[in-house]
Design a protein around this motif. Structure first.
Motif, PDB file in Angstrom:
ATOM      1  N   SER A  58       0.864  -1.171   0.000  1.00  0.00           N
ATOM      2  CA  SER A  58       0.000   0.000   0.000  1.00  0.00           C
ATOM      3  C   SER A  58       0.903   1.224   0.000  1.00  0.00           C
ATOM      4  N   CYS A  59       0.521   2.161  -0.835  1.00  0.00           N
ATOM      5  CA  CYS A  59       1.438   3.277  -1.043  1.00  0.00           C
ATOM      6  C   CYS A  59       0.680   4.582  -1.068  1.00  0.00           C
ATOM      7  N   GLY A  60      -0.493   4.566  -0.481  1.00  0.00           N
ATOM      8  CA  GLY A  60      -1.280   5.787  -0.441  1.00  0.00           C
ATOM      9  C   GLY A  60      -2.277   5.869  -1.595  1.00  0.00           C
ATOM     10  N   MET A  61      -2.212   4.902  -2.481  1.00  0.00           N
ATOM     11  CA  MET A  61      -3.151   4.908  -3.601  1.00  0.00           C
ATOM     12  C   MET A  61      -4.333   4.019  -3.259  1.00  0.00           C
ATOM     13  N   GLU A  62      -5.322   4.086  -4.135  1.00  0.00           N
ATOM     14  CA  GLU A  62      -6.519   3.276  -3.886  1.00  0.00           C
ATOM     15  C   GLU A  62      -6.191   1.799  -3.860  1.00  0.00           C
ATOM     16  N   GLU A  63      -5.438   1.390  -4.877  1.00  0.00           N
ATOM     17  CA  GLU A  63      -5.065  -0.018  -4.917  1.00  0.00           C
ATOM     18  C   GLU A  63      -3.630  -0.167  -4.465  1.00  0.00           C
ATOM     19  N   ARG A  64      -3.338  -1.364  -4.015  1.00  0.00           N
ATOM     20  CA  ARG A  64      -1.956  -1.603  -3.631  1.00  0.00           C
ATOM     21  C   ARG A  64      -1.081  -1.659  -4.886  1.00  0.00           C
ATOM     22  N   ALA A  65       0.139  -1.168  -4.753  1.00  0.00           N
ATOM     23  CA  ALA A  65       1.034  -1.187  -5.912  1.00  0.00           C
ATOM     24  C   ALA A  65       1.592  -2.593  -6.082  1.00  0.00           C
ATOM     25  N   PRO A  66       1.555  -3.151  -7.308  1.00  0.00           N
ATOM     26  CA  PRO A  66       2.198  -4.450  -7.533  1.00  0.00           C
ATOM     27  C   PRO A  66       3.681  -4.308  -7.177  1.00  0.00           C
ATOM     28  N   MET A  67       4.205  -5.327  -6.553  1.00  0.00           N
ATOM     29  CA  MET A  67       5.588  -5.221  -6.091  1.00  0.00           C
ATOM     30  C   MET A  67       6.236  -6.598  -6.127  1.00  0.00           C
ATOM     31  N   CYS A  68       7.531  -6.639  -6.430  1.00  0.00           N
ATOM     32  CA  CYS A  68       8.286  -7.860  -6.181  1.00  0.00           C
ATOM     33  C   CYS A  68       9.714  -7.442  -5.864  1.00  0.00           C
ATOM     34  N   GLY A  69      10.459  -8.325  -5.241  1.00  0.00           N
ATOM     35  CA  GLY A  69      11.780  -7.913  -4.797  1.00  0.00           C
ATOM     36  C   GLY A  69      12.780  -9.046  -4.785  1.00  0.00           C
ATOM     37  N   VAL A  70      14.054  -8.658  -4.729  1.00  0.00           N
ATOM     38  CA  VAL A  70      15.130  -9.651  -4.617  1.00  0.00           C
ATOM     39  C   VAL A  70      16.057  -9.220  -3.485  1.00  0.00           C
ATOM     40  N   PRO A  71      16.613 -10.192  -2.751  1.00  0.00           N
ATOM     41  CA  PRO A  71      17.518  -9.832  -1.664  1.00  0.00           C
ATOM     42  C   PRO A  71      18.772  -9.150  -2.209  1.00  0.00           C
ATOM     43  N   PHE A  72      19.278  -8.166  -1.473  1.00  0.00           N
ATOM     44  CA  PHE A  72      20.360  -7.328  -2.016  1.00  0.00           C
ATOM     45  C   PHE A  72      21.616  -8.138  -2.345  1.00  0.00           C
ATOM     46  N   HIS A  73      21.873  -9.199  -1.531  1.00  0.00           N
ATOM     47  CA  HIS A  73      23.146  -9.901  -1.745  1.00  0.00           C
ATOM     48  C   HIS A  73      23.114 -10.784  -2.988  1.00  0.00           C
ATOM     49  N   ALA A  74      21.907 -11.033  -3.519  1.00  0.00           N
ATOM     50  CA  ALA A  74      21.826 -11.905  -4.698  1.00  0.00           C
ATOM     51  C   ALA A  74      21.474 -11.109  -5.943  1.00  0.00           C
ATOM     52  N   VAL A  75      21.547  -9.777  -5.825  1.00  0.00           N
ATOM     53  CA  VAL A  75      21.001  -8.957  -6.901  1.00  0.00           C
ATOM     54  C   VAL A  75      21.712  -9.174  -8.243  1.00  0.00           C
ATOM     55  N   ASP A  76      23.037  -9.426  -8.200  1.00  0.00           N
ATOM     56  CA  ASP A  76      23.791  -9.525  -9.452  1.00  0.00           C
ATOM     57  C   ASP A  76      23.229 -10.568 -10.409  1.00  0.00           C
ATOM     58  N   SER A  77      22.901 -11.728  -9.857  1.00  0.00           N
ATOM     59  CA  SER A  77      22.458 -12.793 -10.753  1.00  0.00           C
ATOM     60  C   SER A  77      21.107 -12.430 -11.380  1.00  0.00           C
ATOM     61  N   TYR A  78      20.247 -11.744 -10.624  1.00  0.00           N
ATOM     62  CA  TYR A  78      18.957 -11.331 -11.196  1.00  0.00           C
ATOM     63  C   TYR A  78      19.172 -10.291 -12.293  1.00  0.00           C
ATOM     64  N   ILE A  79      20.078  -9.348 -12.011  1.00  0.00           N
ATOM     65  CA  ILE A  79      20.337  -8.318 -13.025  1.00  0.00           C
ATOM     66  C   ILE A  79      20.917  -8.962 -14.290  1.00  0.00           C
ATOM     67  N   ASP A  80      21.857  -9.885 -14.105  1.00  0.00           N
ATOM     68  CA  ASP A  80      22.440 -10.567 -15.272  1.00  0.00           C
ATOM     69  C   ASP A  80      21.362 -11.192 -16.145  1.00  0.00           C
ATOM     70  N   ARG A  81      20.403 -11.825 -15.476  1.00  0.00           N
ATOM     71  CA  ARG A  81      19.358 -12.507 -16.263  1.00  0.00           C
ATOM     72  C   ARG A  81      18.523 -11.504 -17.045  1.00  0.00           C
ATOM     73  N   LEU A  82      18.229 -10.377 -16.427  1.00  0.00           N
ATOM     74  CA  LEU A  82      17.439  -9.365 -17.137  1.00  0.00           C
ATOM     75  C   LEU A  82      18.235  -8.753 -18.294  1.00  0.00           C
ATOM     76  N   ILE A  83      19.509  -8.510 -18.060  1.00  0.00           N
ATOM     77  CA  ILE A  83      20.362  -7.929 -19.100  1.00  0.00           C
ATOM     78  C   ILE A  83      20.437  -8.875 -20.292  1.00  0.00           C
ATOM     79  N   ALA A  84      20.592 -10.159 -19.968  1.00  0.00           N
ATOM     80  CA  ALA A  84      20.690 -11.148 -21.044  1.00  0.00           C
ATOM     81  C   ALA A  84      19.417 -11.156 -21.881  1.00  0.00           C
ATOM     82  N   LYS A  85      18.303 -10.743 -21.293  1.00  0.00           N
ATOM     83  CA  LYS A  85      17.056 -10.689 -22.057  1.00  0.00           C
ATOM     84  C   LYS A  85      16.868  -9.331 -22.715  1.00  0.00           C
ATOM     85  N   GLY A  86      17.864  -8.457 -22.584  1.00  0.00           N
ATOM     86  CA  GLY A  86      17.805  -7.187 -23.296  1.00  0.00           C
ATOM     87  C   GLY A  86      17.192  -6.040 -22.503  1.00  0.00           C
ATOM     88  N   TYR A  87      16.958  -6.224 -21.214  1.00  0.00           N
ATOM     89  CA  TYR A  87      16.443  -5.104 -20.413  1.00  0.00           C
ATOM     90  C   TYR A  87      17.589  -4.241 -19.917  1.00  0.00           C
TER      91      TYR A  87
END
Ligand code: ADP
Length: 873
Positions: A58-87
């Motif tokens: 909940s962020c002050g809006m009517e509906e809750r904001a969709p959210m997802c997260g990754v733990p900070f210490h594992a962030v590199d591998s998630y970023i790598d996967r997104l980069i490999a997909k062109g993001y």
């Protein structure tokens, strides 16, 4: 997803939305405590791509904001996967310590990661550059390009003529092989070009202002700290400068770091290098196997030649293979250096051993520049520097003039090495915030603080003993945990003996924990000392890093020299193992190879049969090579091209002797079947590649044409092949040295008709039902295909083979009937025409009777031949 007016949202969400607005094309990783969170559409995308659970906040809006997260210490591998997909990913950090900030934590984007600007070594191949390329065009004329590898600091710019079809552009792209391409408006507006680019690369349009000539130039001058660009000789290259300036702007925007390691411009001049188009690189398997899934090490030229010990050397050699030289002096300088290593086995071994200890200095410099160099990296740097003096001495002592020049330029950097040796601990942790990274004896204060914490342990031991005596509890012990600090622990059975001065801290099932004022005092001393020493270590390391950063230029300079030595050593080692010889480069047009071999094929088998080659600008311009399928035609042609290319790289070649003329381009048109994946008809691909050759080849080019005209009906194909050879062979048109393999044995007739055409065939012998390949190339044409025999060898069932033979016999008979019926339609008219044109050229008045008689014999012989070819035998 619609986002409600910002006034409704929480302050943190407002902060998020502001940052997101500044980076609309990135997935925003927003640091919240121990997590990076994504919101709204980003969250939906990331949860899909990374298989993360989508939640809401909940962020002050009517509906809750969709959210997802990754733990900070594992962030590199998630970023790598997104980069490999062109993001692209924007990383937003907390800039102030949440524990110490009142109200909202300050946050900011610290870096934008894109496919072409990854520096994380786990995604990068150590022996391959990762380029981001910038392209600029403003109307017709020239195209500017600039490439950078932020992981190594490589930076180049160049220009190419706009040929209307972007042929040259794609030749350069196939050389550079960028991961990511940013383009100016002039390119982005070209729909068909963009489509082609997007088919192969991650392509983004970039801000117009950045490509502006004035801005771009200013940007370059200020980054490289120059008054003008004349030192690099590129001051007139406006388009190249626009591309390069914009690229720097892009790097500044995404990397948000000082790019200290990008400290030199290399200016690309097309005429200094052999031009190779994508098809040729692919066909010759320079760096990539033609068939996916095969090992590049075993099937490519680079895989064969690369025995480099260092990552920098590996990347440099890849660059050499991708862009052979055309300047004779430069090539000979390389050959001299290879020769020196080839004849000096001891030096080769010594330098090889030393280079084994050298880490990736370029990527270490990149980490220095990004401020991410940790203590382990510093150790790697130390080990790398430690061998430089011995490399320098060894090379100088060996006394090879071709190598001494490099050794002279090596900077021993003994001062830096000594500092690293004294400062950095031998086995440091990967993080630099927990201490253990500075060596004892380097900094007095750190030593004192450390002593305080070690002595503290003594004090604790003494206190423990004293308390045991005082209380009489033998099992009393002092312990430590993160929440309560130091405590005295006493088991249940001794509760009665606990003195009053003990203050209870924690109750466990079987024990109680206490503190005393004395213990508290000790704790402060010990922990305080530890905390301060860790902080001080960090400070000392940071200033060491700063010092190293000031020497990036010198380190990178060494990196380049070591890479080059590594390449020479590698080429010499390959030459020695496989019995290569030094090619002789000539400015004349003669190509002469004695006992040449295909460097890669010969390694995959025993008993490779060597062959000679003679090509020149005169009588041996076009070799028409016939022979059954599987005879070795493609292998032979490729071996000539590879030997030529290797010579231009500065490598020794697989031949007993080779005289190689300076060659501006190698073109290949090989086996159409491999192009099916491009979705064009094979015949269309074949013809457009042929068109490229006919339009761009010169008398200094080497052409490989394999089975031109196979993709259409026989007569169509034959006619095209015939006309192509005529055109190539014509000195007024092209006059290029050409190897032309064909299964149209009719083309053998060109010898004698066309000046410069000679026939060769690769021999095979029929032996009963079978065909035996002799693999030897000899003068003269063939008139047999052996297709059915080869089919038999391939394991086609006997009944099919027998039926094929029957059909062949029928077809041959039908063919004969037809050609008797309409004699004018097939190849023989060529022969008639030849006889007739010779006859027409006769000046009867000028002939002696003897000459006339000779001519008559000659012509009647040729006329008989022509008739024979048209008649049933
Ligand atoms: P073609 O182009 O005539 O159909 P290739 O050049 O593809 O034939 O050669 C077929 C196979 O013959 C190769 O894969 C290789 O194993 C073998 N071969 C080719 N040339 C030689 C040679 N000079 N010595 C030994 N084997 C060879």
């Amino acid at each position: 997803m619609a986002i409600l007016p910002a006034s409704n949202v929480t302050p943190m969400m407002r902060q998020y939305l502001e940052l997101k607005e500044q980076n609309p094309d990135c997935l925003l990783f927003f640091r919240l405590g121990d997590f990076y969170e994504l919101f709204f559409d980003d969250a939906v995308t990331a949860s899909r791509e990374l298989e993360l659970v989508l939640t809401g906040r909940s962020c002050g809006m009517e509906e809750r904001a969709p959210m997802c997260g990754v733990p900070f210490h594992a962030v590199d591998s998630y970023i790598d996967r997104l980069i490999a997909k062109g993001y692209k990913v924007a990383i937003c950090e907390q800039l102030t310590d949440p524990a110490q900030s009142k109200g909202l934590v300050e946050r900011g984007i610290i870096r934008i990661v894109t496919p072409g600007t990854v520096t994380d070594s786990s995604v990068l191949d150590e022996k391959t550059n990762n380029y981001v390329l910038s392209l600029y065009k403003n109307g017709p004329g020239k195209l500017g390009f600039s490439a950078a590898d932020v992981s190594t600091g490589a930076f180049s710019l160049g220009e190419i003529e706009d040929d209307g079809q972007n042929t040259r552009l794609f030749e350069e792209l196939s050389r550079i092989q960028p991961t990511e391409v940013i383009v100016s408006e002039g390119i982005a507006e070209d729909g068909s070009l963009m489509k082609r680019l997007k088919g192969a690369y991650y392509v983004y349009g970039y801000a117009k202002w950045a490509f502006d000539p004035e801005t771009a130039k200013k940007n370059l001058l200020s980054h490289f700290r120059l008054a003008d660009l004349s030192g690099y000789g590129c001051e007139g290259m406006t388009e190249g400068i626009c591309a390069a300036g914009a690229l720097l702007a892009y790097l500044n925007e995404t990397q948000k770091n000082a790019l200290e390691h990008i400290n030199a411009i290399s200016v690309y001049r097309r005429s200094s290098f052999m031009v190779l188009d994508e098809a040729t690189r692919r066909n010759l398997e320079l760096t990539k196997p033609i068939r996916e899934g095969r090992s590049a090490k075993k099937t490519t030229l680079l895989g064969l030649l690369d025995r480099t010990k260092t990552a920098m050397g590996g990347r440099m050699l890849r660059g050499w293979v991708n862009q052979p030289l055309t300047d004779k002096r430069a090539i000979n300088a390389r050959l001299d250096a290879v020769a020196a290593f080839a004849e000096d086995m001891i030096l080769r071994a010594a330098i090889g051993d030393a280079l084994d200890k050298v880490y990736d200095l370029e990527r270490l410099c990149s980490r220095l520049s990004y401020g991410t160099l940790n203590a382990r990296d510093a150790l790697s740097l130390k080990h790398s520097l430690s061998v430089i003096p011995s490399i320098k001495n060894d090379v100088l002592a060996a006394g090879h003039p071709a190598l001494s020049a490099f050794a002279e330029k090596l900077d021993p950097l003994t001062g830096l090495h000594a500092i690293l040796e004294n400062a950095v601990a031998e086995d440091p942790p990967a993080v630099i915030t927990e201490g253990g990274i500075i060596k004892e004896g380097y900094n007095g204060q750190i030593d004192e603080l450390r002593q305080a914490s070690t002595e503290g342990k003594d004090w604790l031991n003494k206190l423990e003993e004293a308390e045991k005596d005082a209380t009489g509890i033998k099992t009393l012990k002092i312990g430590f945990n993160k929440v309560f600090g130091y405590y005295i622990e006493i088991t249940k059975s001794h509760y009665a003996l606990v003195p009053l001065r003990y203050e209870r801290k924690q109750t466990l099932a079987n024990a109680e924990r206490f503190i005393t004022p004395e213990l508290k005092e000790l704790e402060e001393k010990i922990l305080g000392a530890q905390e301060r020493s860790v902080a001080l270590e960090y400070e000392v390391f940071a200033s060491l890093r700063k010092l190293l950063t000031e020497h990036i230029d010198r380190i990178k300079n060494n990196a380049g020299l070591l890479a080059e030595l590594d390449c020479y050593r590698s080429l010499a080692s390959v030459a020695e193992s496989y019995g290569y010889s030094r090619p002789k480069l000539t400015a004349g047009g003669r190509l002469s190879i004695t006992d040449g071999r295909h460097p890669v094929v010969e390694r995959s088998m025993t008993g490779f049969v060597p062959n000679d080659t003679l090509l020149d600008g005169g009588e041996n311009r076009v070799l028409v090579i016939t022979g059954p399928n599987m005879a070795g035609k493609s292998t032979y042609m490729r071996q000539v091209a590879l030997i030529t290319l290797m010579a231009h790289i500065g490598s020794f070649v697989p031949a007993k002797k080779a005289e190689i003329p300076l060659t501006d381009r190698i073109f290949t048109r090989v086996g159409a079947s491999d192009d099916l994946s491009f979705g064009q008809s094979t015949f269309m691909v074949e013809m457009s590649e042929t068109a490229n050759i006919l339009n761009n080849a010169t008398a200094k080019s080497l052409l490989l044409l394999d089975e031109i005209g196979r993709g259409t009906s026989t007569y169509d194909g034959l006619s095209i092949a015939w006309a192509v050879v005529e055109y190539i062979c014509d000195k007024a048109k092209i006059g290029a040295k050409t190897l032309f393999a064909t299964h149209f044995h009719e083309l053998s007739e060109l010898e004698g008709l066309l000046d410069g055409v000679v026939n060769y065939r690769i021999t095979a012998r029929e032996s009963g039902e079978d065909v035996i390949f002799l693999r030897k190339i000899v003068r003269g044409g063939t008139d047999k295909s052996f297709g059915i025999q080869v089919a038999r060898l391939a394991g086609i069932p006997q009944t099919v083979i027998a039926r094929a033979k029957e059909i062949l016999r029928k077809l041959e008979a039908a063919e004969i009937n037809r050609s008797v019926e309409s004699k004018e339609e097939t190849a023989p008219p060529r022969k008639y025409a030849a006889v007739l044109s010779e006859l027409a050229a006769v000046k009867a008045d000028e002939l002696t009777p003897f000459e006339a008689l000779g001519l008559l014999y000659d012509l009647s012989e040729k006329a008989r031949e022509a008739l024979c070819a048209a008649k049933p035998q």
